[in-house]
Design an enzyme around this catalytic site. Structure first.
Site, PDB file in Angstrom:
ATOM      1  N   ARG A  31      91.563  -3.988  51.603  1.00 31.76           N
ATOM      2  CA  ARG A  31      91.942  -4.511  52.923  1.00 31.76           C
ATOM      3  C   ARG A  31      93.322  -5.180  52.928  1.00 31.76           C
ATOM      4  NH1 ARG A  31      87.305  -9.081  54.003  1.00 31.76           N
ATOM      5  NH2 ARG A  31      86.059  -7.245  54.343  1.00 31.76           N
TER       6      ARG A  31
ATOM      7  N   HIS B 290      91.445 -13.983  58.255  1.00 28.24           N
ATOM      8  CA  HIS B 290      90.007 -13.731  58.193  1.00 28.24           C
ATOM      9  C   HIS B 290      89.265 -14.684  57.264  1.00 28.24           C
ATOM     10  CE1 HIS B 290      86.411 -11.366  58.484  1.00 28.24           C
ATOM     11  NE2 HIS B 290      86.413 -11.037  57.206  1.00 28.24           N
TER      12      HIS B 290
ATOM     13  N   GLU C 212      81.004  -1.553  50.156  1.00 25.77           N
ATOM     14  CA  GLU C 212      82.225  -2.012  50.842  1.00 25.77           C
ATOM     15  C   GLU C 212      83.393  -2.005  49.873  1.00 25.77           C
ATOM     16  OE1 GLU C 212      81.148  -5.802  52.552  1.00 25.77           O
ATOM     17  OE2 GLU C 212      80.618  -4.827  54.425  1.00 25.77           O
TER      18      GLU C 212
ATOM     19  N   HIS D 265      92.206  -9.621  57.704  1.00 23.42           N
ATOM     20  CA  HIS D 265      91.402  -8.413  57.922  1.00 23.42           C
ATOM     21  C   HIS D 265      92.260  -7.420  58.701  1.00 23.42           C
ATOM     22  CE1 HIS D 265      88.198  -5.737  59.081  1.00 23.42           C
ATOM     23  NE2 HIS D 265      87.399  -6.380  58.247  1.00 23.42           N
TER      24      HIS D 265
ATOM     25  N   ARG E 133      89.383 -12.265  47.844  1.00 21.17           N
ATOM     26  CA  ARG E 133      87.914 -12.246  47.930  1.00 21.17           C
ATOM     27  C   ARG E 133      87.407 -10.830  48.089  1.00 21.17           C
ATOM     28  NH1 ARG E 133      84.055 -12.436  52.857  1.00 21.17           N
ATOM     29  NH2 ARG E 133      85.852 -11.372  53.734  1.00 21.17           N
TER      30      ARG E 133
END
Ligand SMILES: Cc1cc2nc3c(=O)[nH]c(=O)nc-3n(C[C@H](O)[C@H](O)[C@H](O)COP(=O)(O)OP(=O)(O)OC[C@H]3O[C@@H](n4cnc5c(N)ncnc54)[C@H](O)[C@@H]3O)c2cc1C
Length: 580
Positions: free
Chosen positions: A315, A376, A147, A269, A411
């Site tokens: 992101r 998110h 990811e 997100h 994060r």
């Protein structure tokens, strides 16, 4: 808040009934419950903590809705851990620190990351059925995905519904333990501390809990209290989180006297389904990882204008680019399109997402899906040490509610479930070591509802809910400016006064409890964002668009003023290196 009473009786479950001495109090007795450990929250953090506590200690785990209603069930991607021979702790640590943009605590990162493979082993041992493959390089023979931000394949997953599998297995395991009592539909109103009781020091001794079914506030006394109440993304109009993510634990800890850190770092997100009936449905980043494009309605791609990595940019950059295009062109949404890939590939890789979209009228094998960015993940939280302990004795904070120092300013994907499960273990072990089974519980007064009445204007609650979420989205969202933040600050100051007044006059309801909490959280986010005069990680402000290198390792720490805990209006904001 509370008043003293006389003990009436103790029932077979150890529940004590009190009748209060106030004349005009309703004659209904208040329920008292006594436990060694009270855990608020039944997600990955709360349940894993419970499962690591000795069977000699009596534990209550509470959830404000169904046990599986928190964020954990919604996690799609998976859990990061070093499980491949070609991967290393050092690399996972370096990736996490790089994503955290100069604010990760390296000791915390190393401690958490090195727990990864034990966490996966433990989940396997309680029956979580991770997707497998026959990769000879993988010590666990698990299929690993990659990811955003990870330089290696290291995300263990259960198809595209990891959280659901983890949550249900944890619930099954907890149900096997006689020393753990589970309470659904019990919402914590406030923590009870020795300071609030007028006793010496500041030590957590329990919580006032609203029993949603009976409509009564009950008292849970405990030698240790664990906040595992999850994040606060519901403070924004658009969110990938389910309804309960209101930051209740954050607000309760703040009112009780805990420091809160780095609240300006809210992660958005980029791709939440834009559909009136799917208000919080996330379309996994893995779709972009497998070739999905982000487009305008006419199919034009635009991400490469913002970052050479295009759809594979991190992101926060993708979310900011989408936000910019939506504001520039006055759009309600953009599109995520993977329909150019073979239908079988899509159904195979994204079975749940495909089915969910289809049920809502979108066939992702044939068409682009409308998406918006959405709040998110809450990177900041209640300041904790390496055991999950907060500033208040006997109070722990675990999972998304906590600030451990792991995430820094951003994060990295799939590090959060790892944090919940690793700290669940650290806290459980600490509680086992330091709980004195024979210690006495403190006398706590019953909840005093004698001076409040049923609300005759519930519209105030609904209106304020909407207003906060709307101005947080418009003024404190993905792209900020000092002027907009100041506007938001003026509004939240006003609303907090109004909400506090309302709260002191009317009986509590779930909506009122949550409204009071999202107002506190909104205030904490705004103050933190105003204090950080630079752009870094998830915090981007037009007035200070550059990262200031002299601010490396400087966290935003808000320190409550216990004399004004309800709103904390006069609290100082410190930008400081954290001394835990
Ligand atoms: C759509 C989505 C996808 C995600 N995907 C991933 C992923 O792939 N990998 C990853 O690592 N992370 C992912 N995350 C983040 C991760 O799921 C969360 O950070 C994590 O599950 C938080 O767990 P928790 O136990 O701290 O809180 P939660 O699971 O949110 O549980 C909170 C609990 O607290 C209870 N509660 C709250 N307030 C009160 C109160 N006042 N009184 C009583 N109980 C209360 C709730 O009822 C609930 O039981 C995702 C999140 C979302 C929303």
């Amino acid at each position: 808040m509370g008043i003293n009473g006389d003990i009436l009786t103790i029932d077979a479950n150890g529940v004590t009934y009190f009748v209060t001495e106030l004349e005009n109090m309703s004659s209904k007795p208040s329920k008292f419950h006594d436990y060694d450990v009270l855990i608020l929250g039944s997600g990955a953090a709360g349940l894993s903590t419970a499962l690591h506590i000795d069977q000699s200690l009596r534990i209550a785990v509470l959830s404000k809705a169904a046990l599986s209603s928190g964020n954990t069930s919604y996690a799609q991607g998976g859990i990061s851990a070093v499980l491949d021979d070609e991967d290393s702790f050092d690399q996972h640590i370096a990736d996490t620190i790089s994503a955290g943009a100069g604010l990760c605590d390296p000791d915390v990162v190393a401690k958490t990351i090195s727990e990864g493979s034990d966490v996966i082993d433990w989940l396997l041992s309680i029956g979580v059925d991770f997707t497998r493959d026959n990769n000879p390089q993988s010590t666990h023979q698990l299929h690993l995905t990659r990811e955003g931000g990870h330089t290696h394949r290291r995300v263990a997953h259960v198809a595209d519904a990891t959280g659901n599998a983890v949550q249900s297995q944890l619930i099954d395991e907890v149900r096997k333990r006689d020393h753990i009592a589970l309470y659904a539909n019990y919402i914590a109103v406030d923590l009870i501390t020795t300071h609030k009781l007028g006793l010496q020091g500041n030590c957590c001794v329990g919580a006032y809990i609203f029993n949603i079914e009976s409509g009564e506030v009950e008292v849970f006394r405990a030698k240790n209290v664990v906040l595992a109440t999850g994040g606060a993304s519901k403070v924004y109009l658009y969110t990938s989180n389910p309804d309960g993510a209101c930051g209740d634990g954050l607000a309760m800890a703040w009112r009780a006297g805990c420091r809160v850190s780095n609240m300006e770092f809210m992660q958005f997100h980029p791709t939440c389904l834009y559909h009136p009936k799917a208000k919080s449905y996330l379309l996994s980043e893995a779709i972009r990882g497998e070739g999905g494009k982000i487009t305008l309605e006419d199919g034009t791609e635009f991400l490469h204008e913002f970052d050479p990595r295009g759809v594979l940019a991190p992101r926060d950059i993708v979310a900011r680019a989408i936000d910019y295009m939506m504001k520039k062109h006055g759009l309600d949404n953009v599109y995520l399109d993977i329909s150019h890939k073979p239908a079988d590939f899509i159904k195979d890789h994204f079975p749940n997402i495909h089915a969910r979209c289809l049920a809502l009228g979108y066939d992702m094998t044939k068409q682009a899906i409308p998406v918006v960015p959405a709040a998110h993940y809450t990177c900041g939280g209640v300041v904790t040490d390496e055991h999950g302990q907060t500033d208040i004795a006997q109070l722990y904070a675990i999972g998304e509610v906590a600030f451990t120092g792991l995430h820094g300013a951003n994060r990295m994907a799939s590090n959060s479930l790892l944090e919940c499960l690793a700290y669940g273990r650290f806290a459980g072990q600490h509680i086992n070591r330091y709980t004195n089974e024979s210690a006495q519980l403190v006398d706590i007064p019953a909840w005093d509802a004698s001076r409040v009445s049923d609300s005759d204007e519930e519209i105030v609650v609904a209106h304020n809910w909407d207003e906060i979420r709307r101005f947080m989205w418009d003024y404190v969202g993905i792209v900020r400016s000092t002027k907009r933040l100041q506007r938001a600050k003026n509004r939240i100051d006003l609303l907090q006064r109004e909400i506090d007044e309302y709260y002191s006059h009317f009986k509590v309801t779930s909506d009122l409890i949550e409204l009071r909490n999202i107002a506190v959280v909104a205030d904490l986010i705004i103050r933190s964002a105003l204090a950080r005069k630079e752009s870094r990680g998830l915090h981007y402000t037009l007035d200070y668009p550059e990262t200031n290198p002299s601010m490396d390792n400087i966290n935003t720490v808000l320190i409550p003023d216990l004399n004004q805990p309800a709103a904390g209006w006069d609290t100082e904001t410190h930008l400081s290196r954290l001394h835990k």
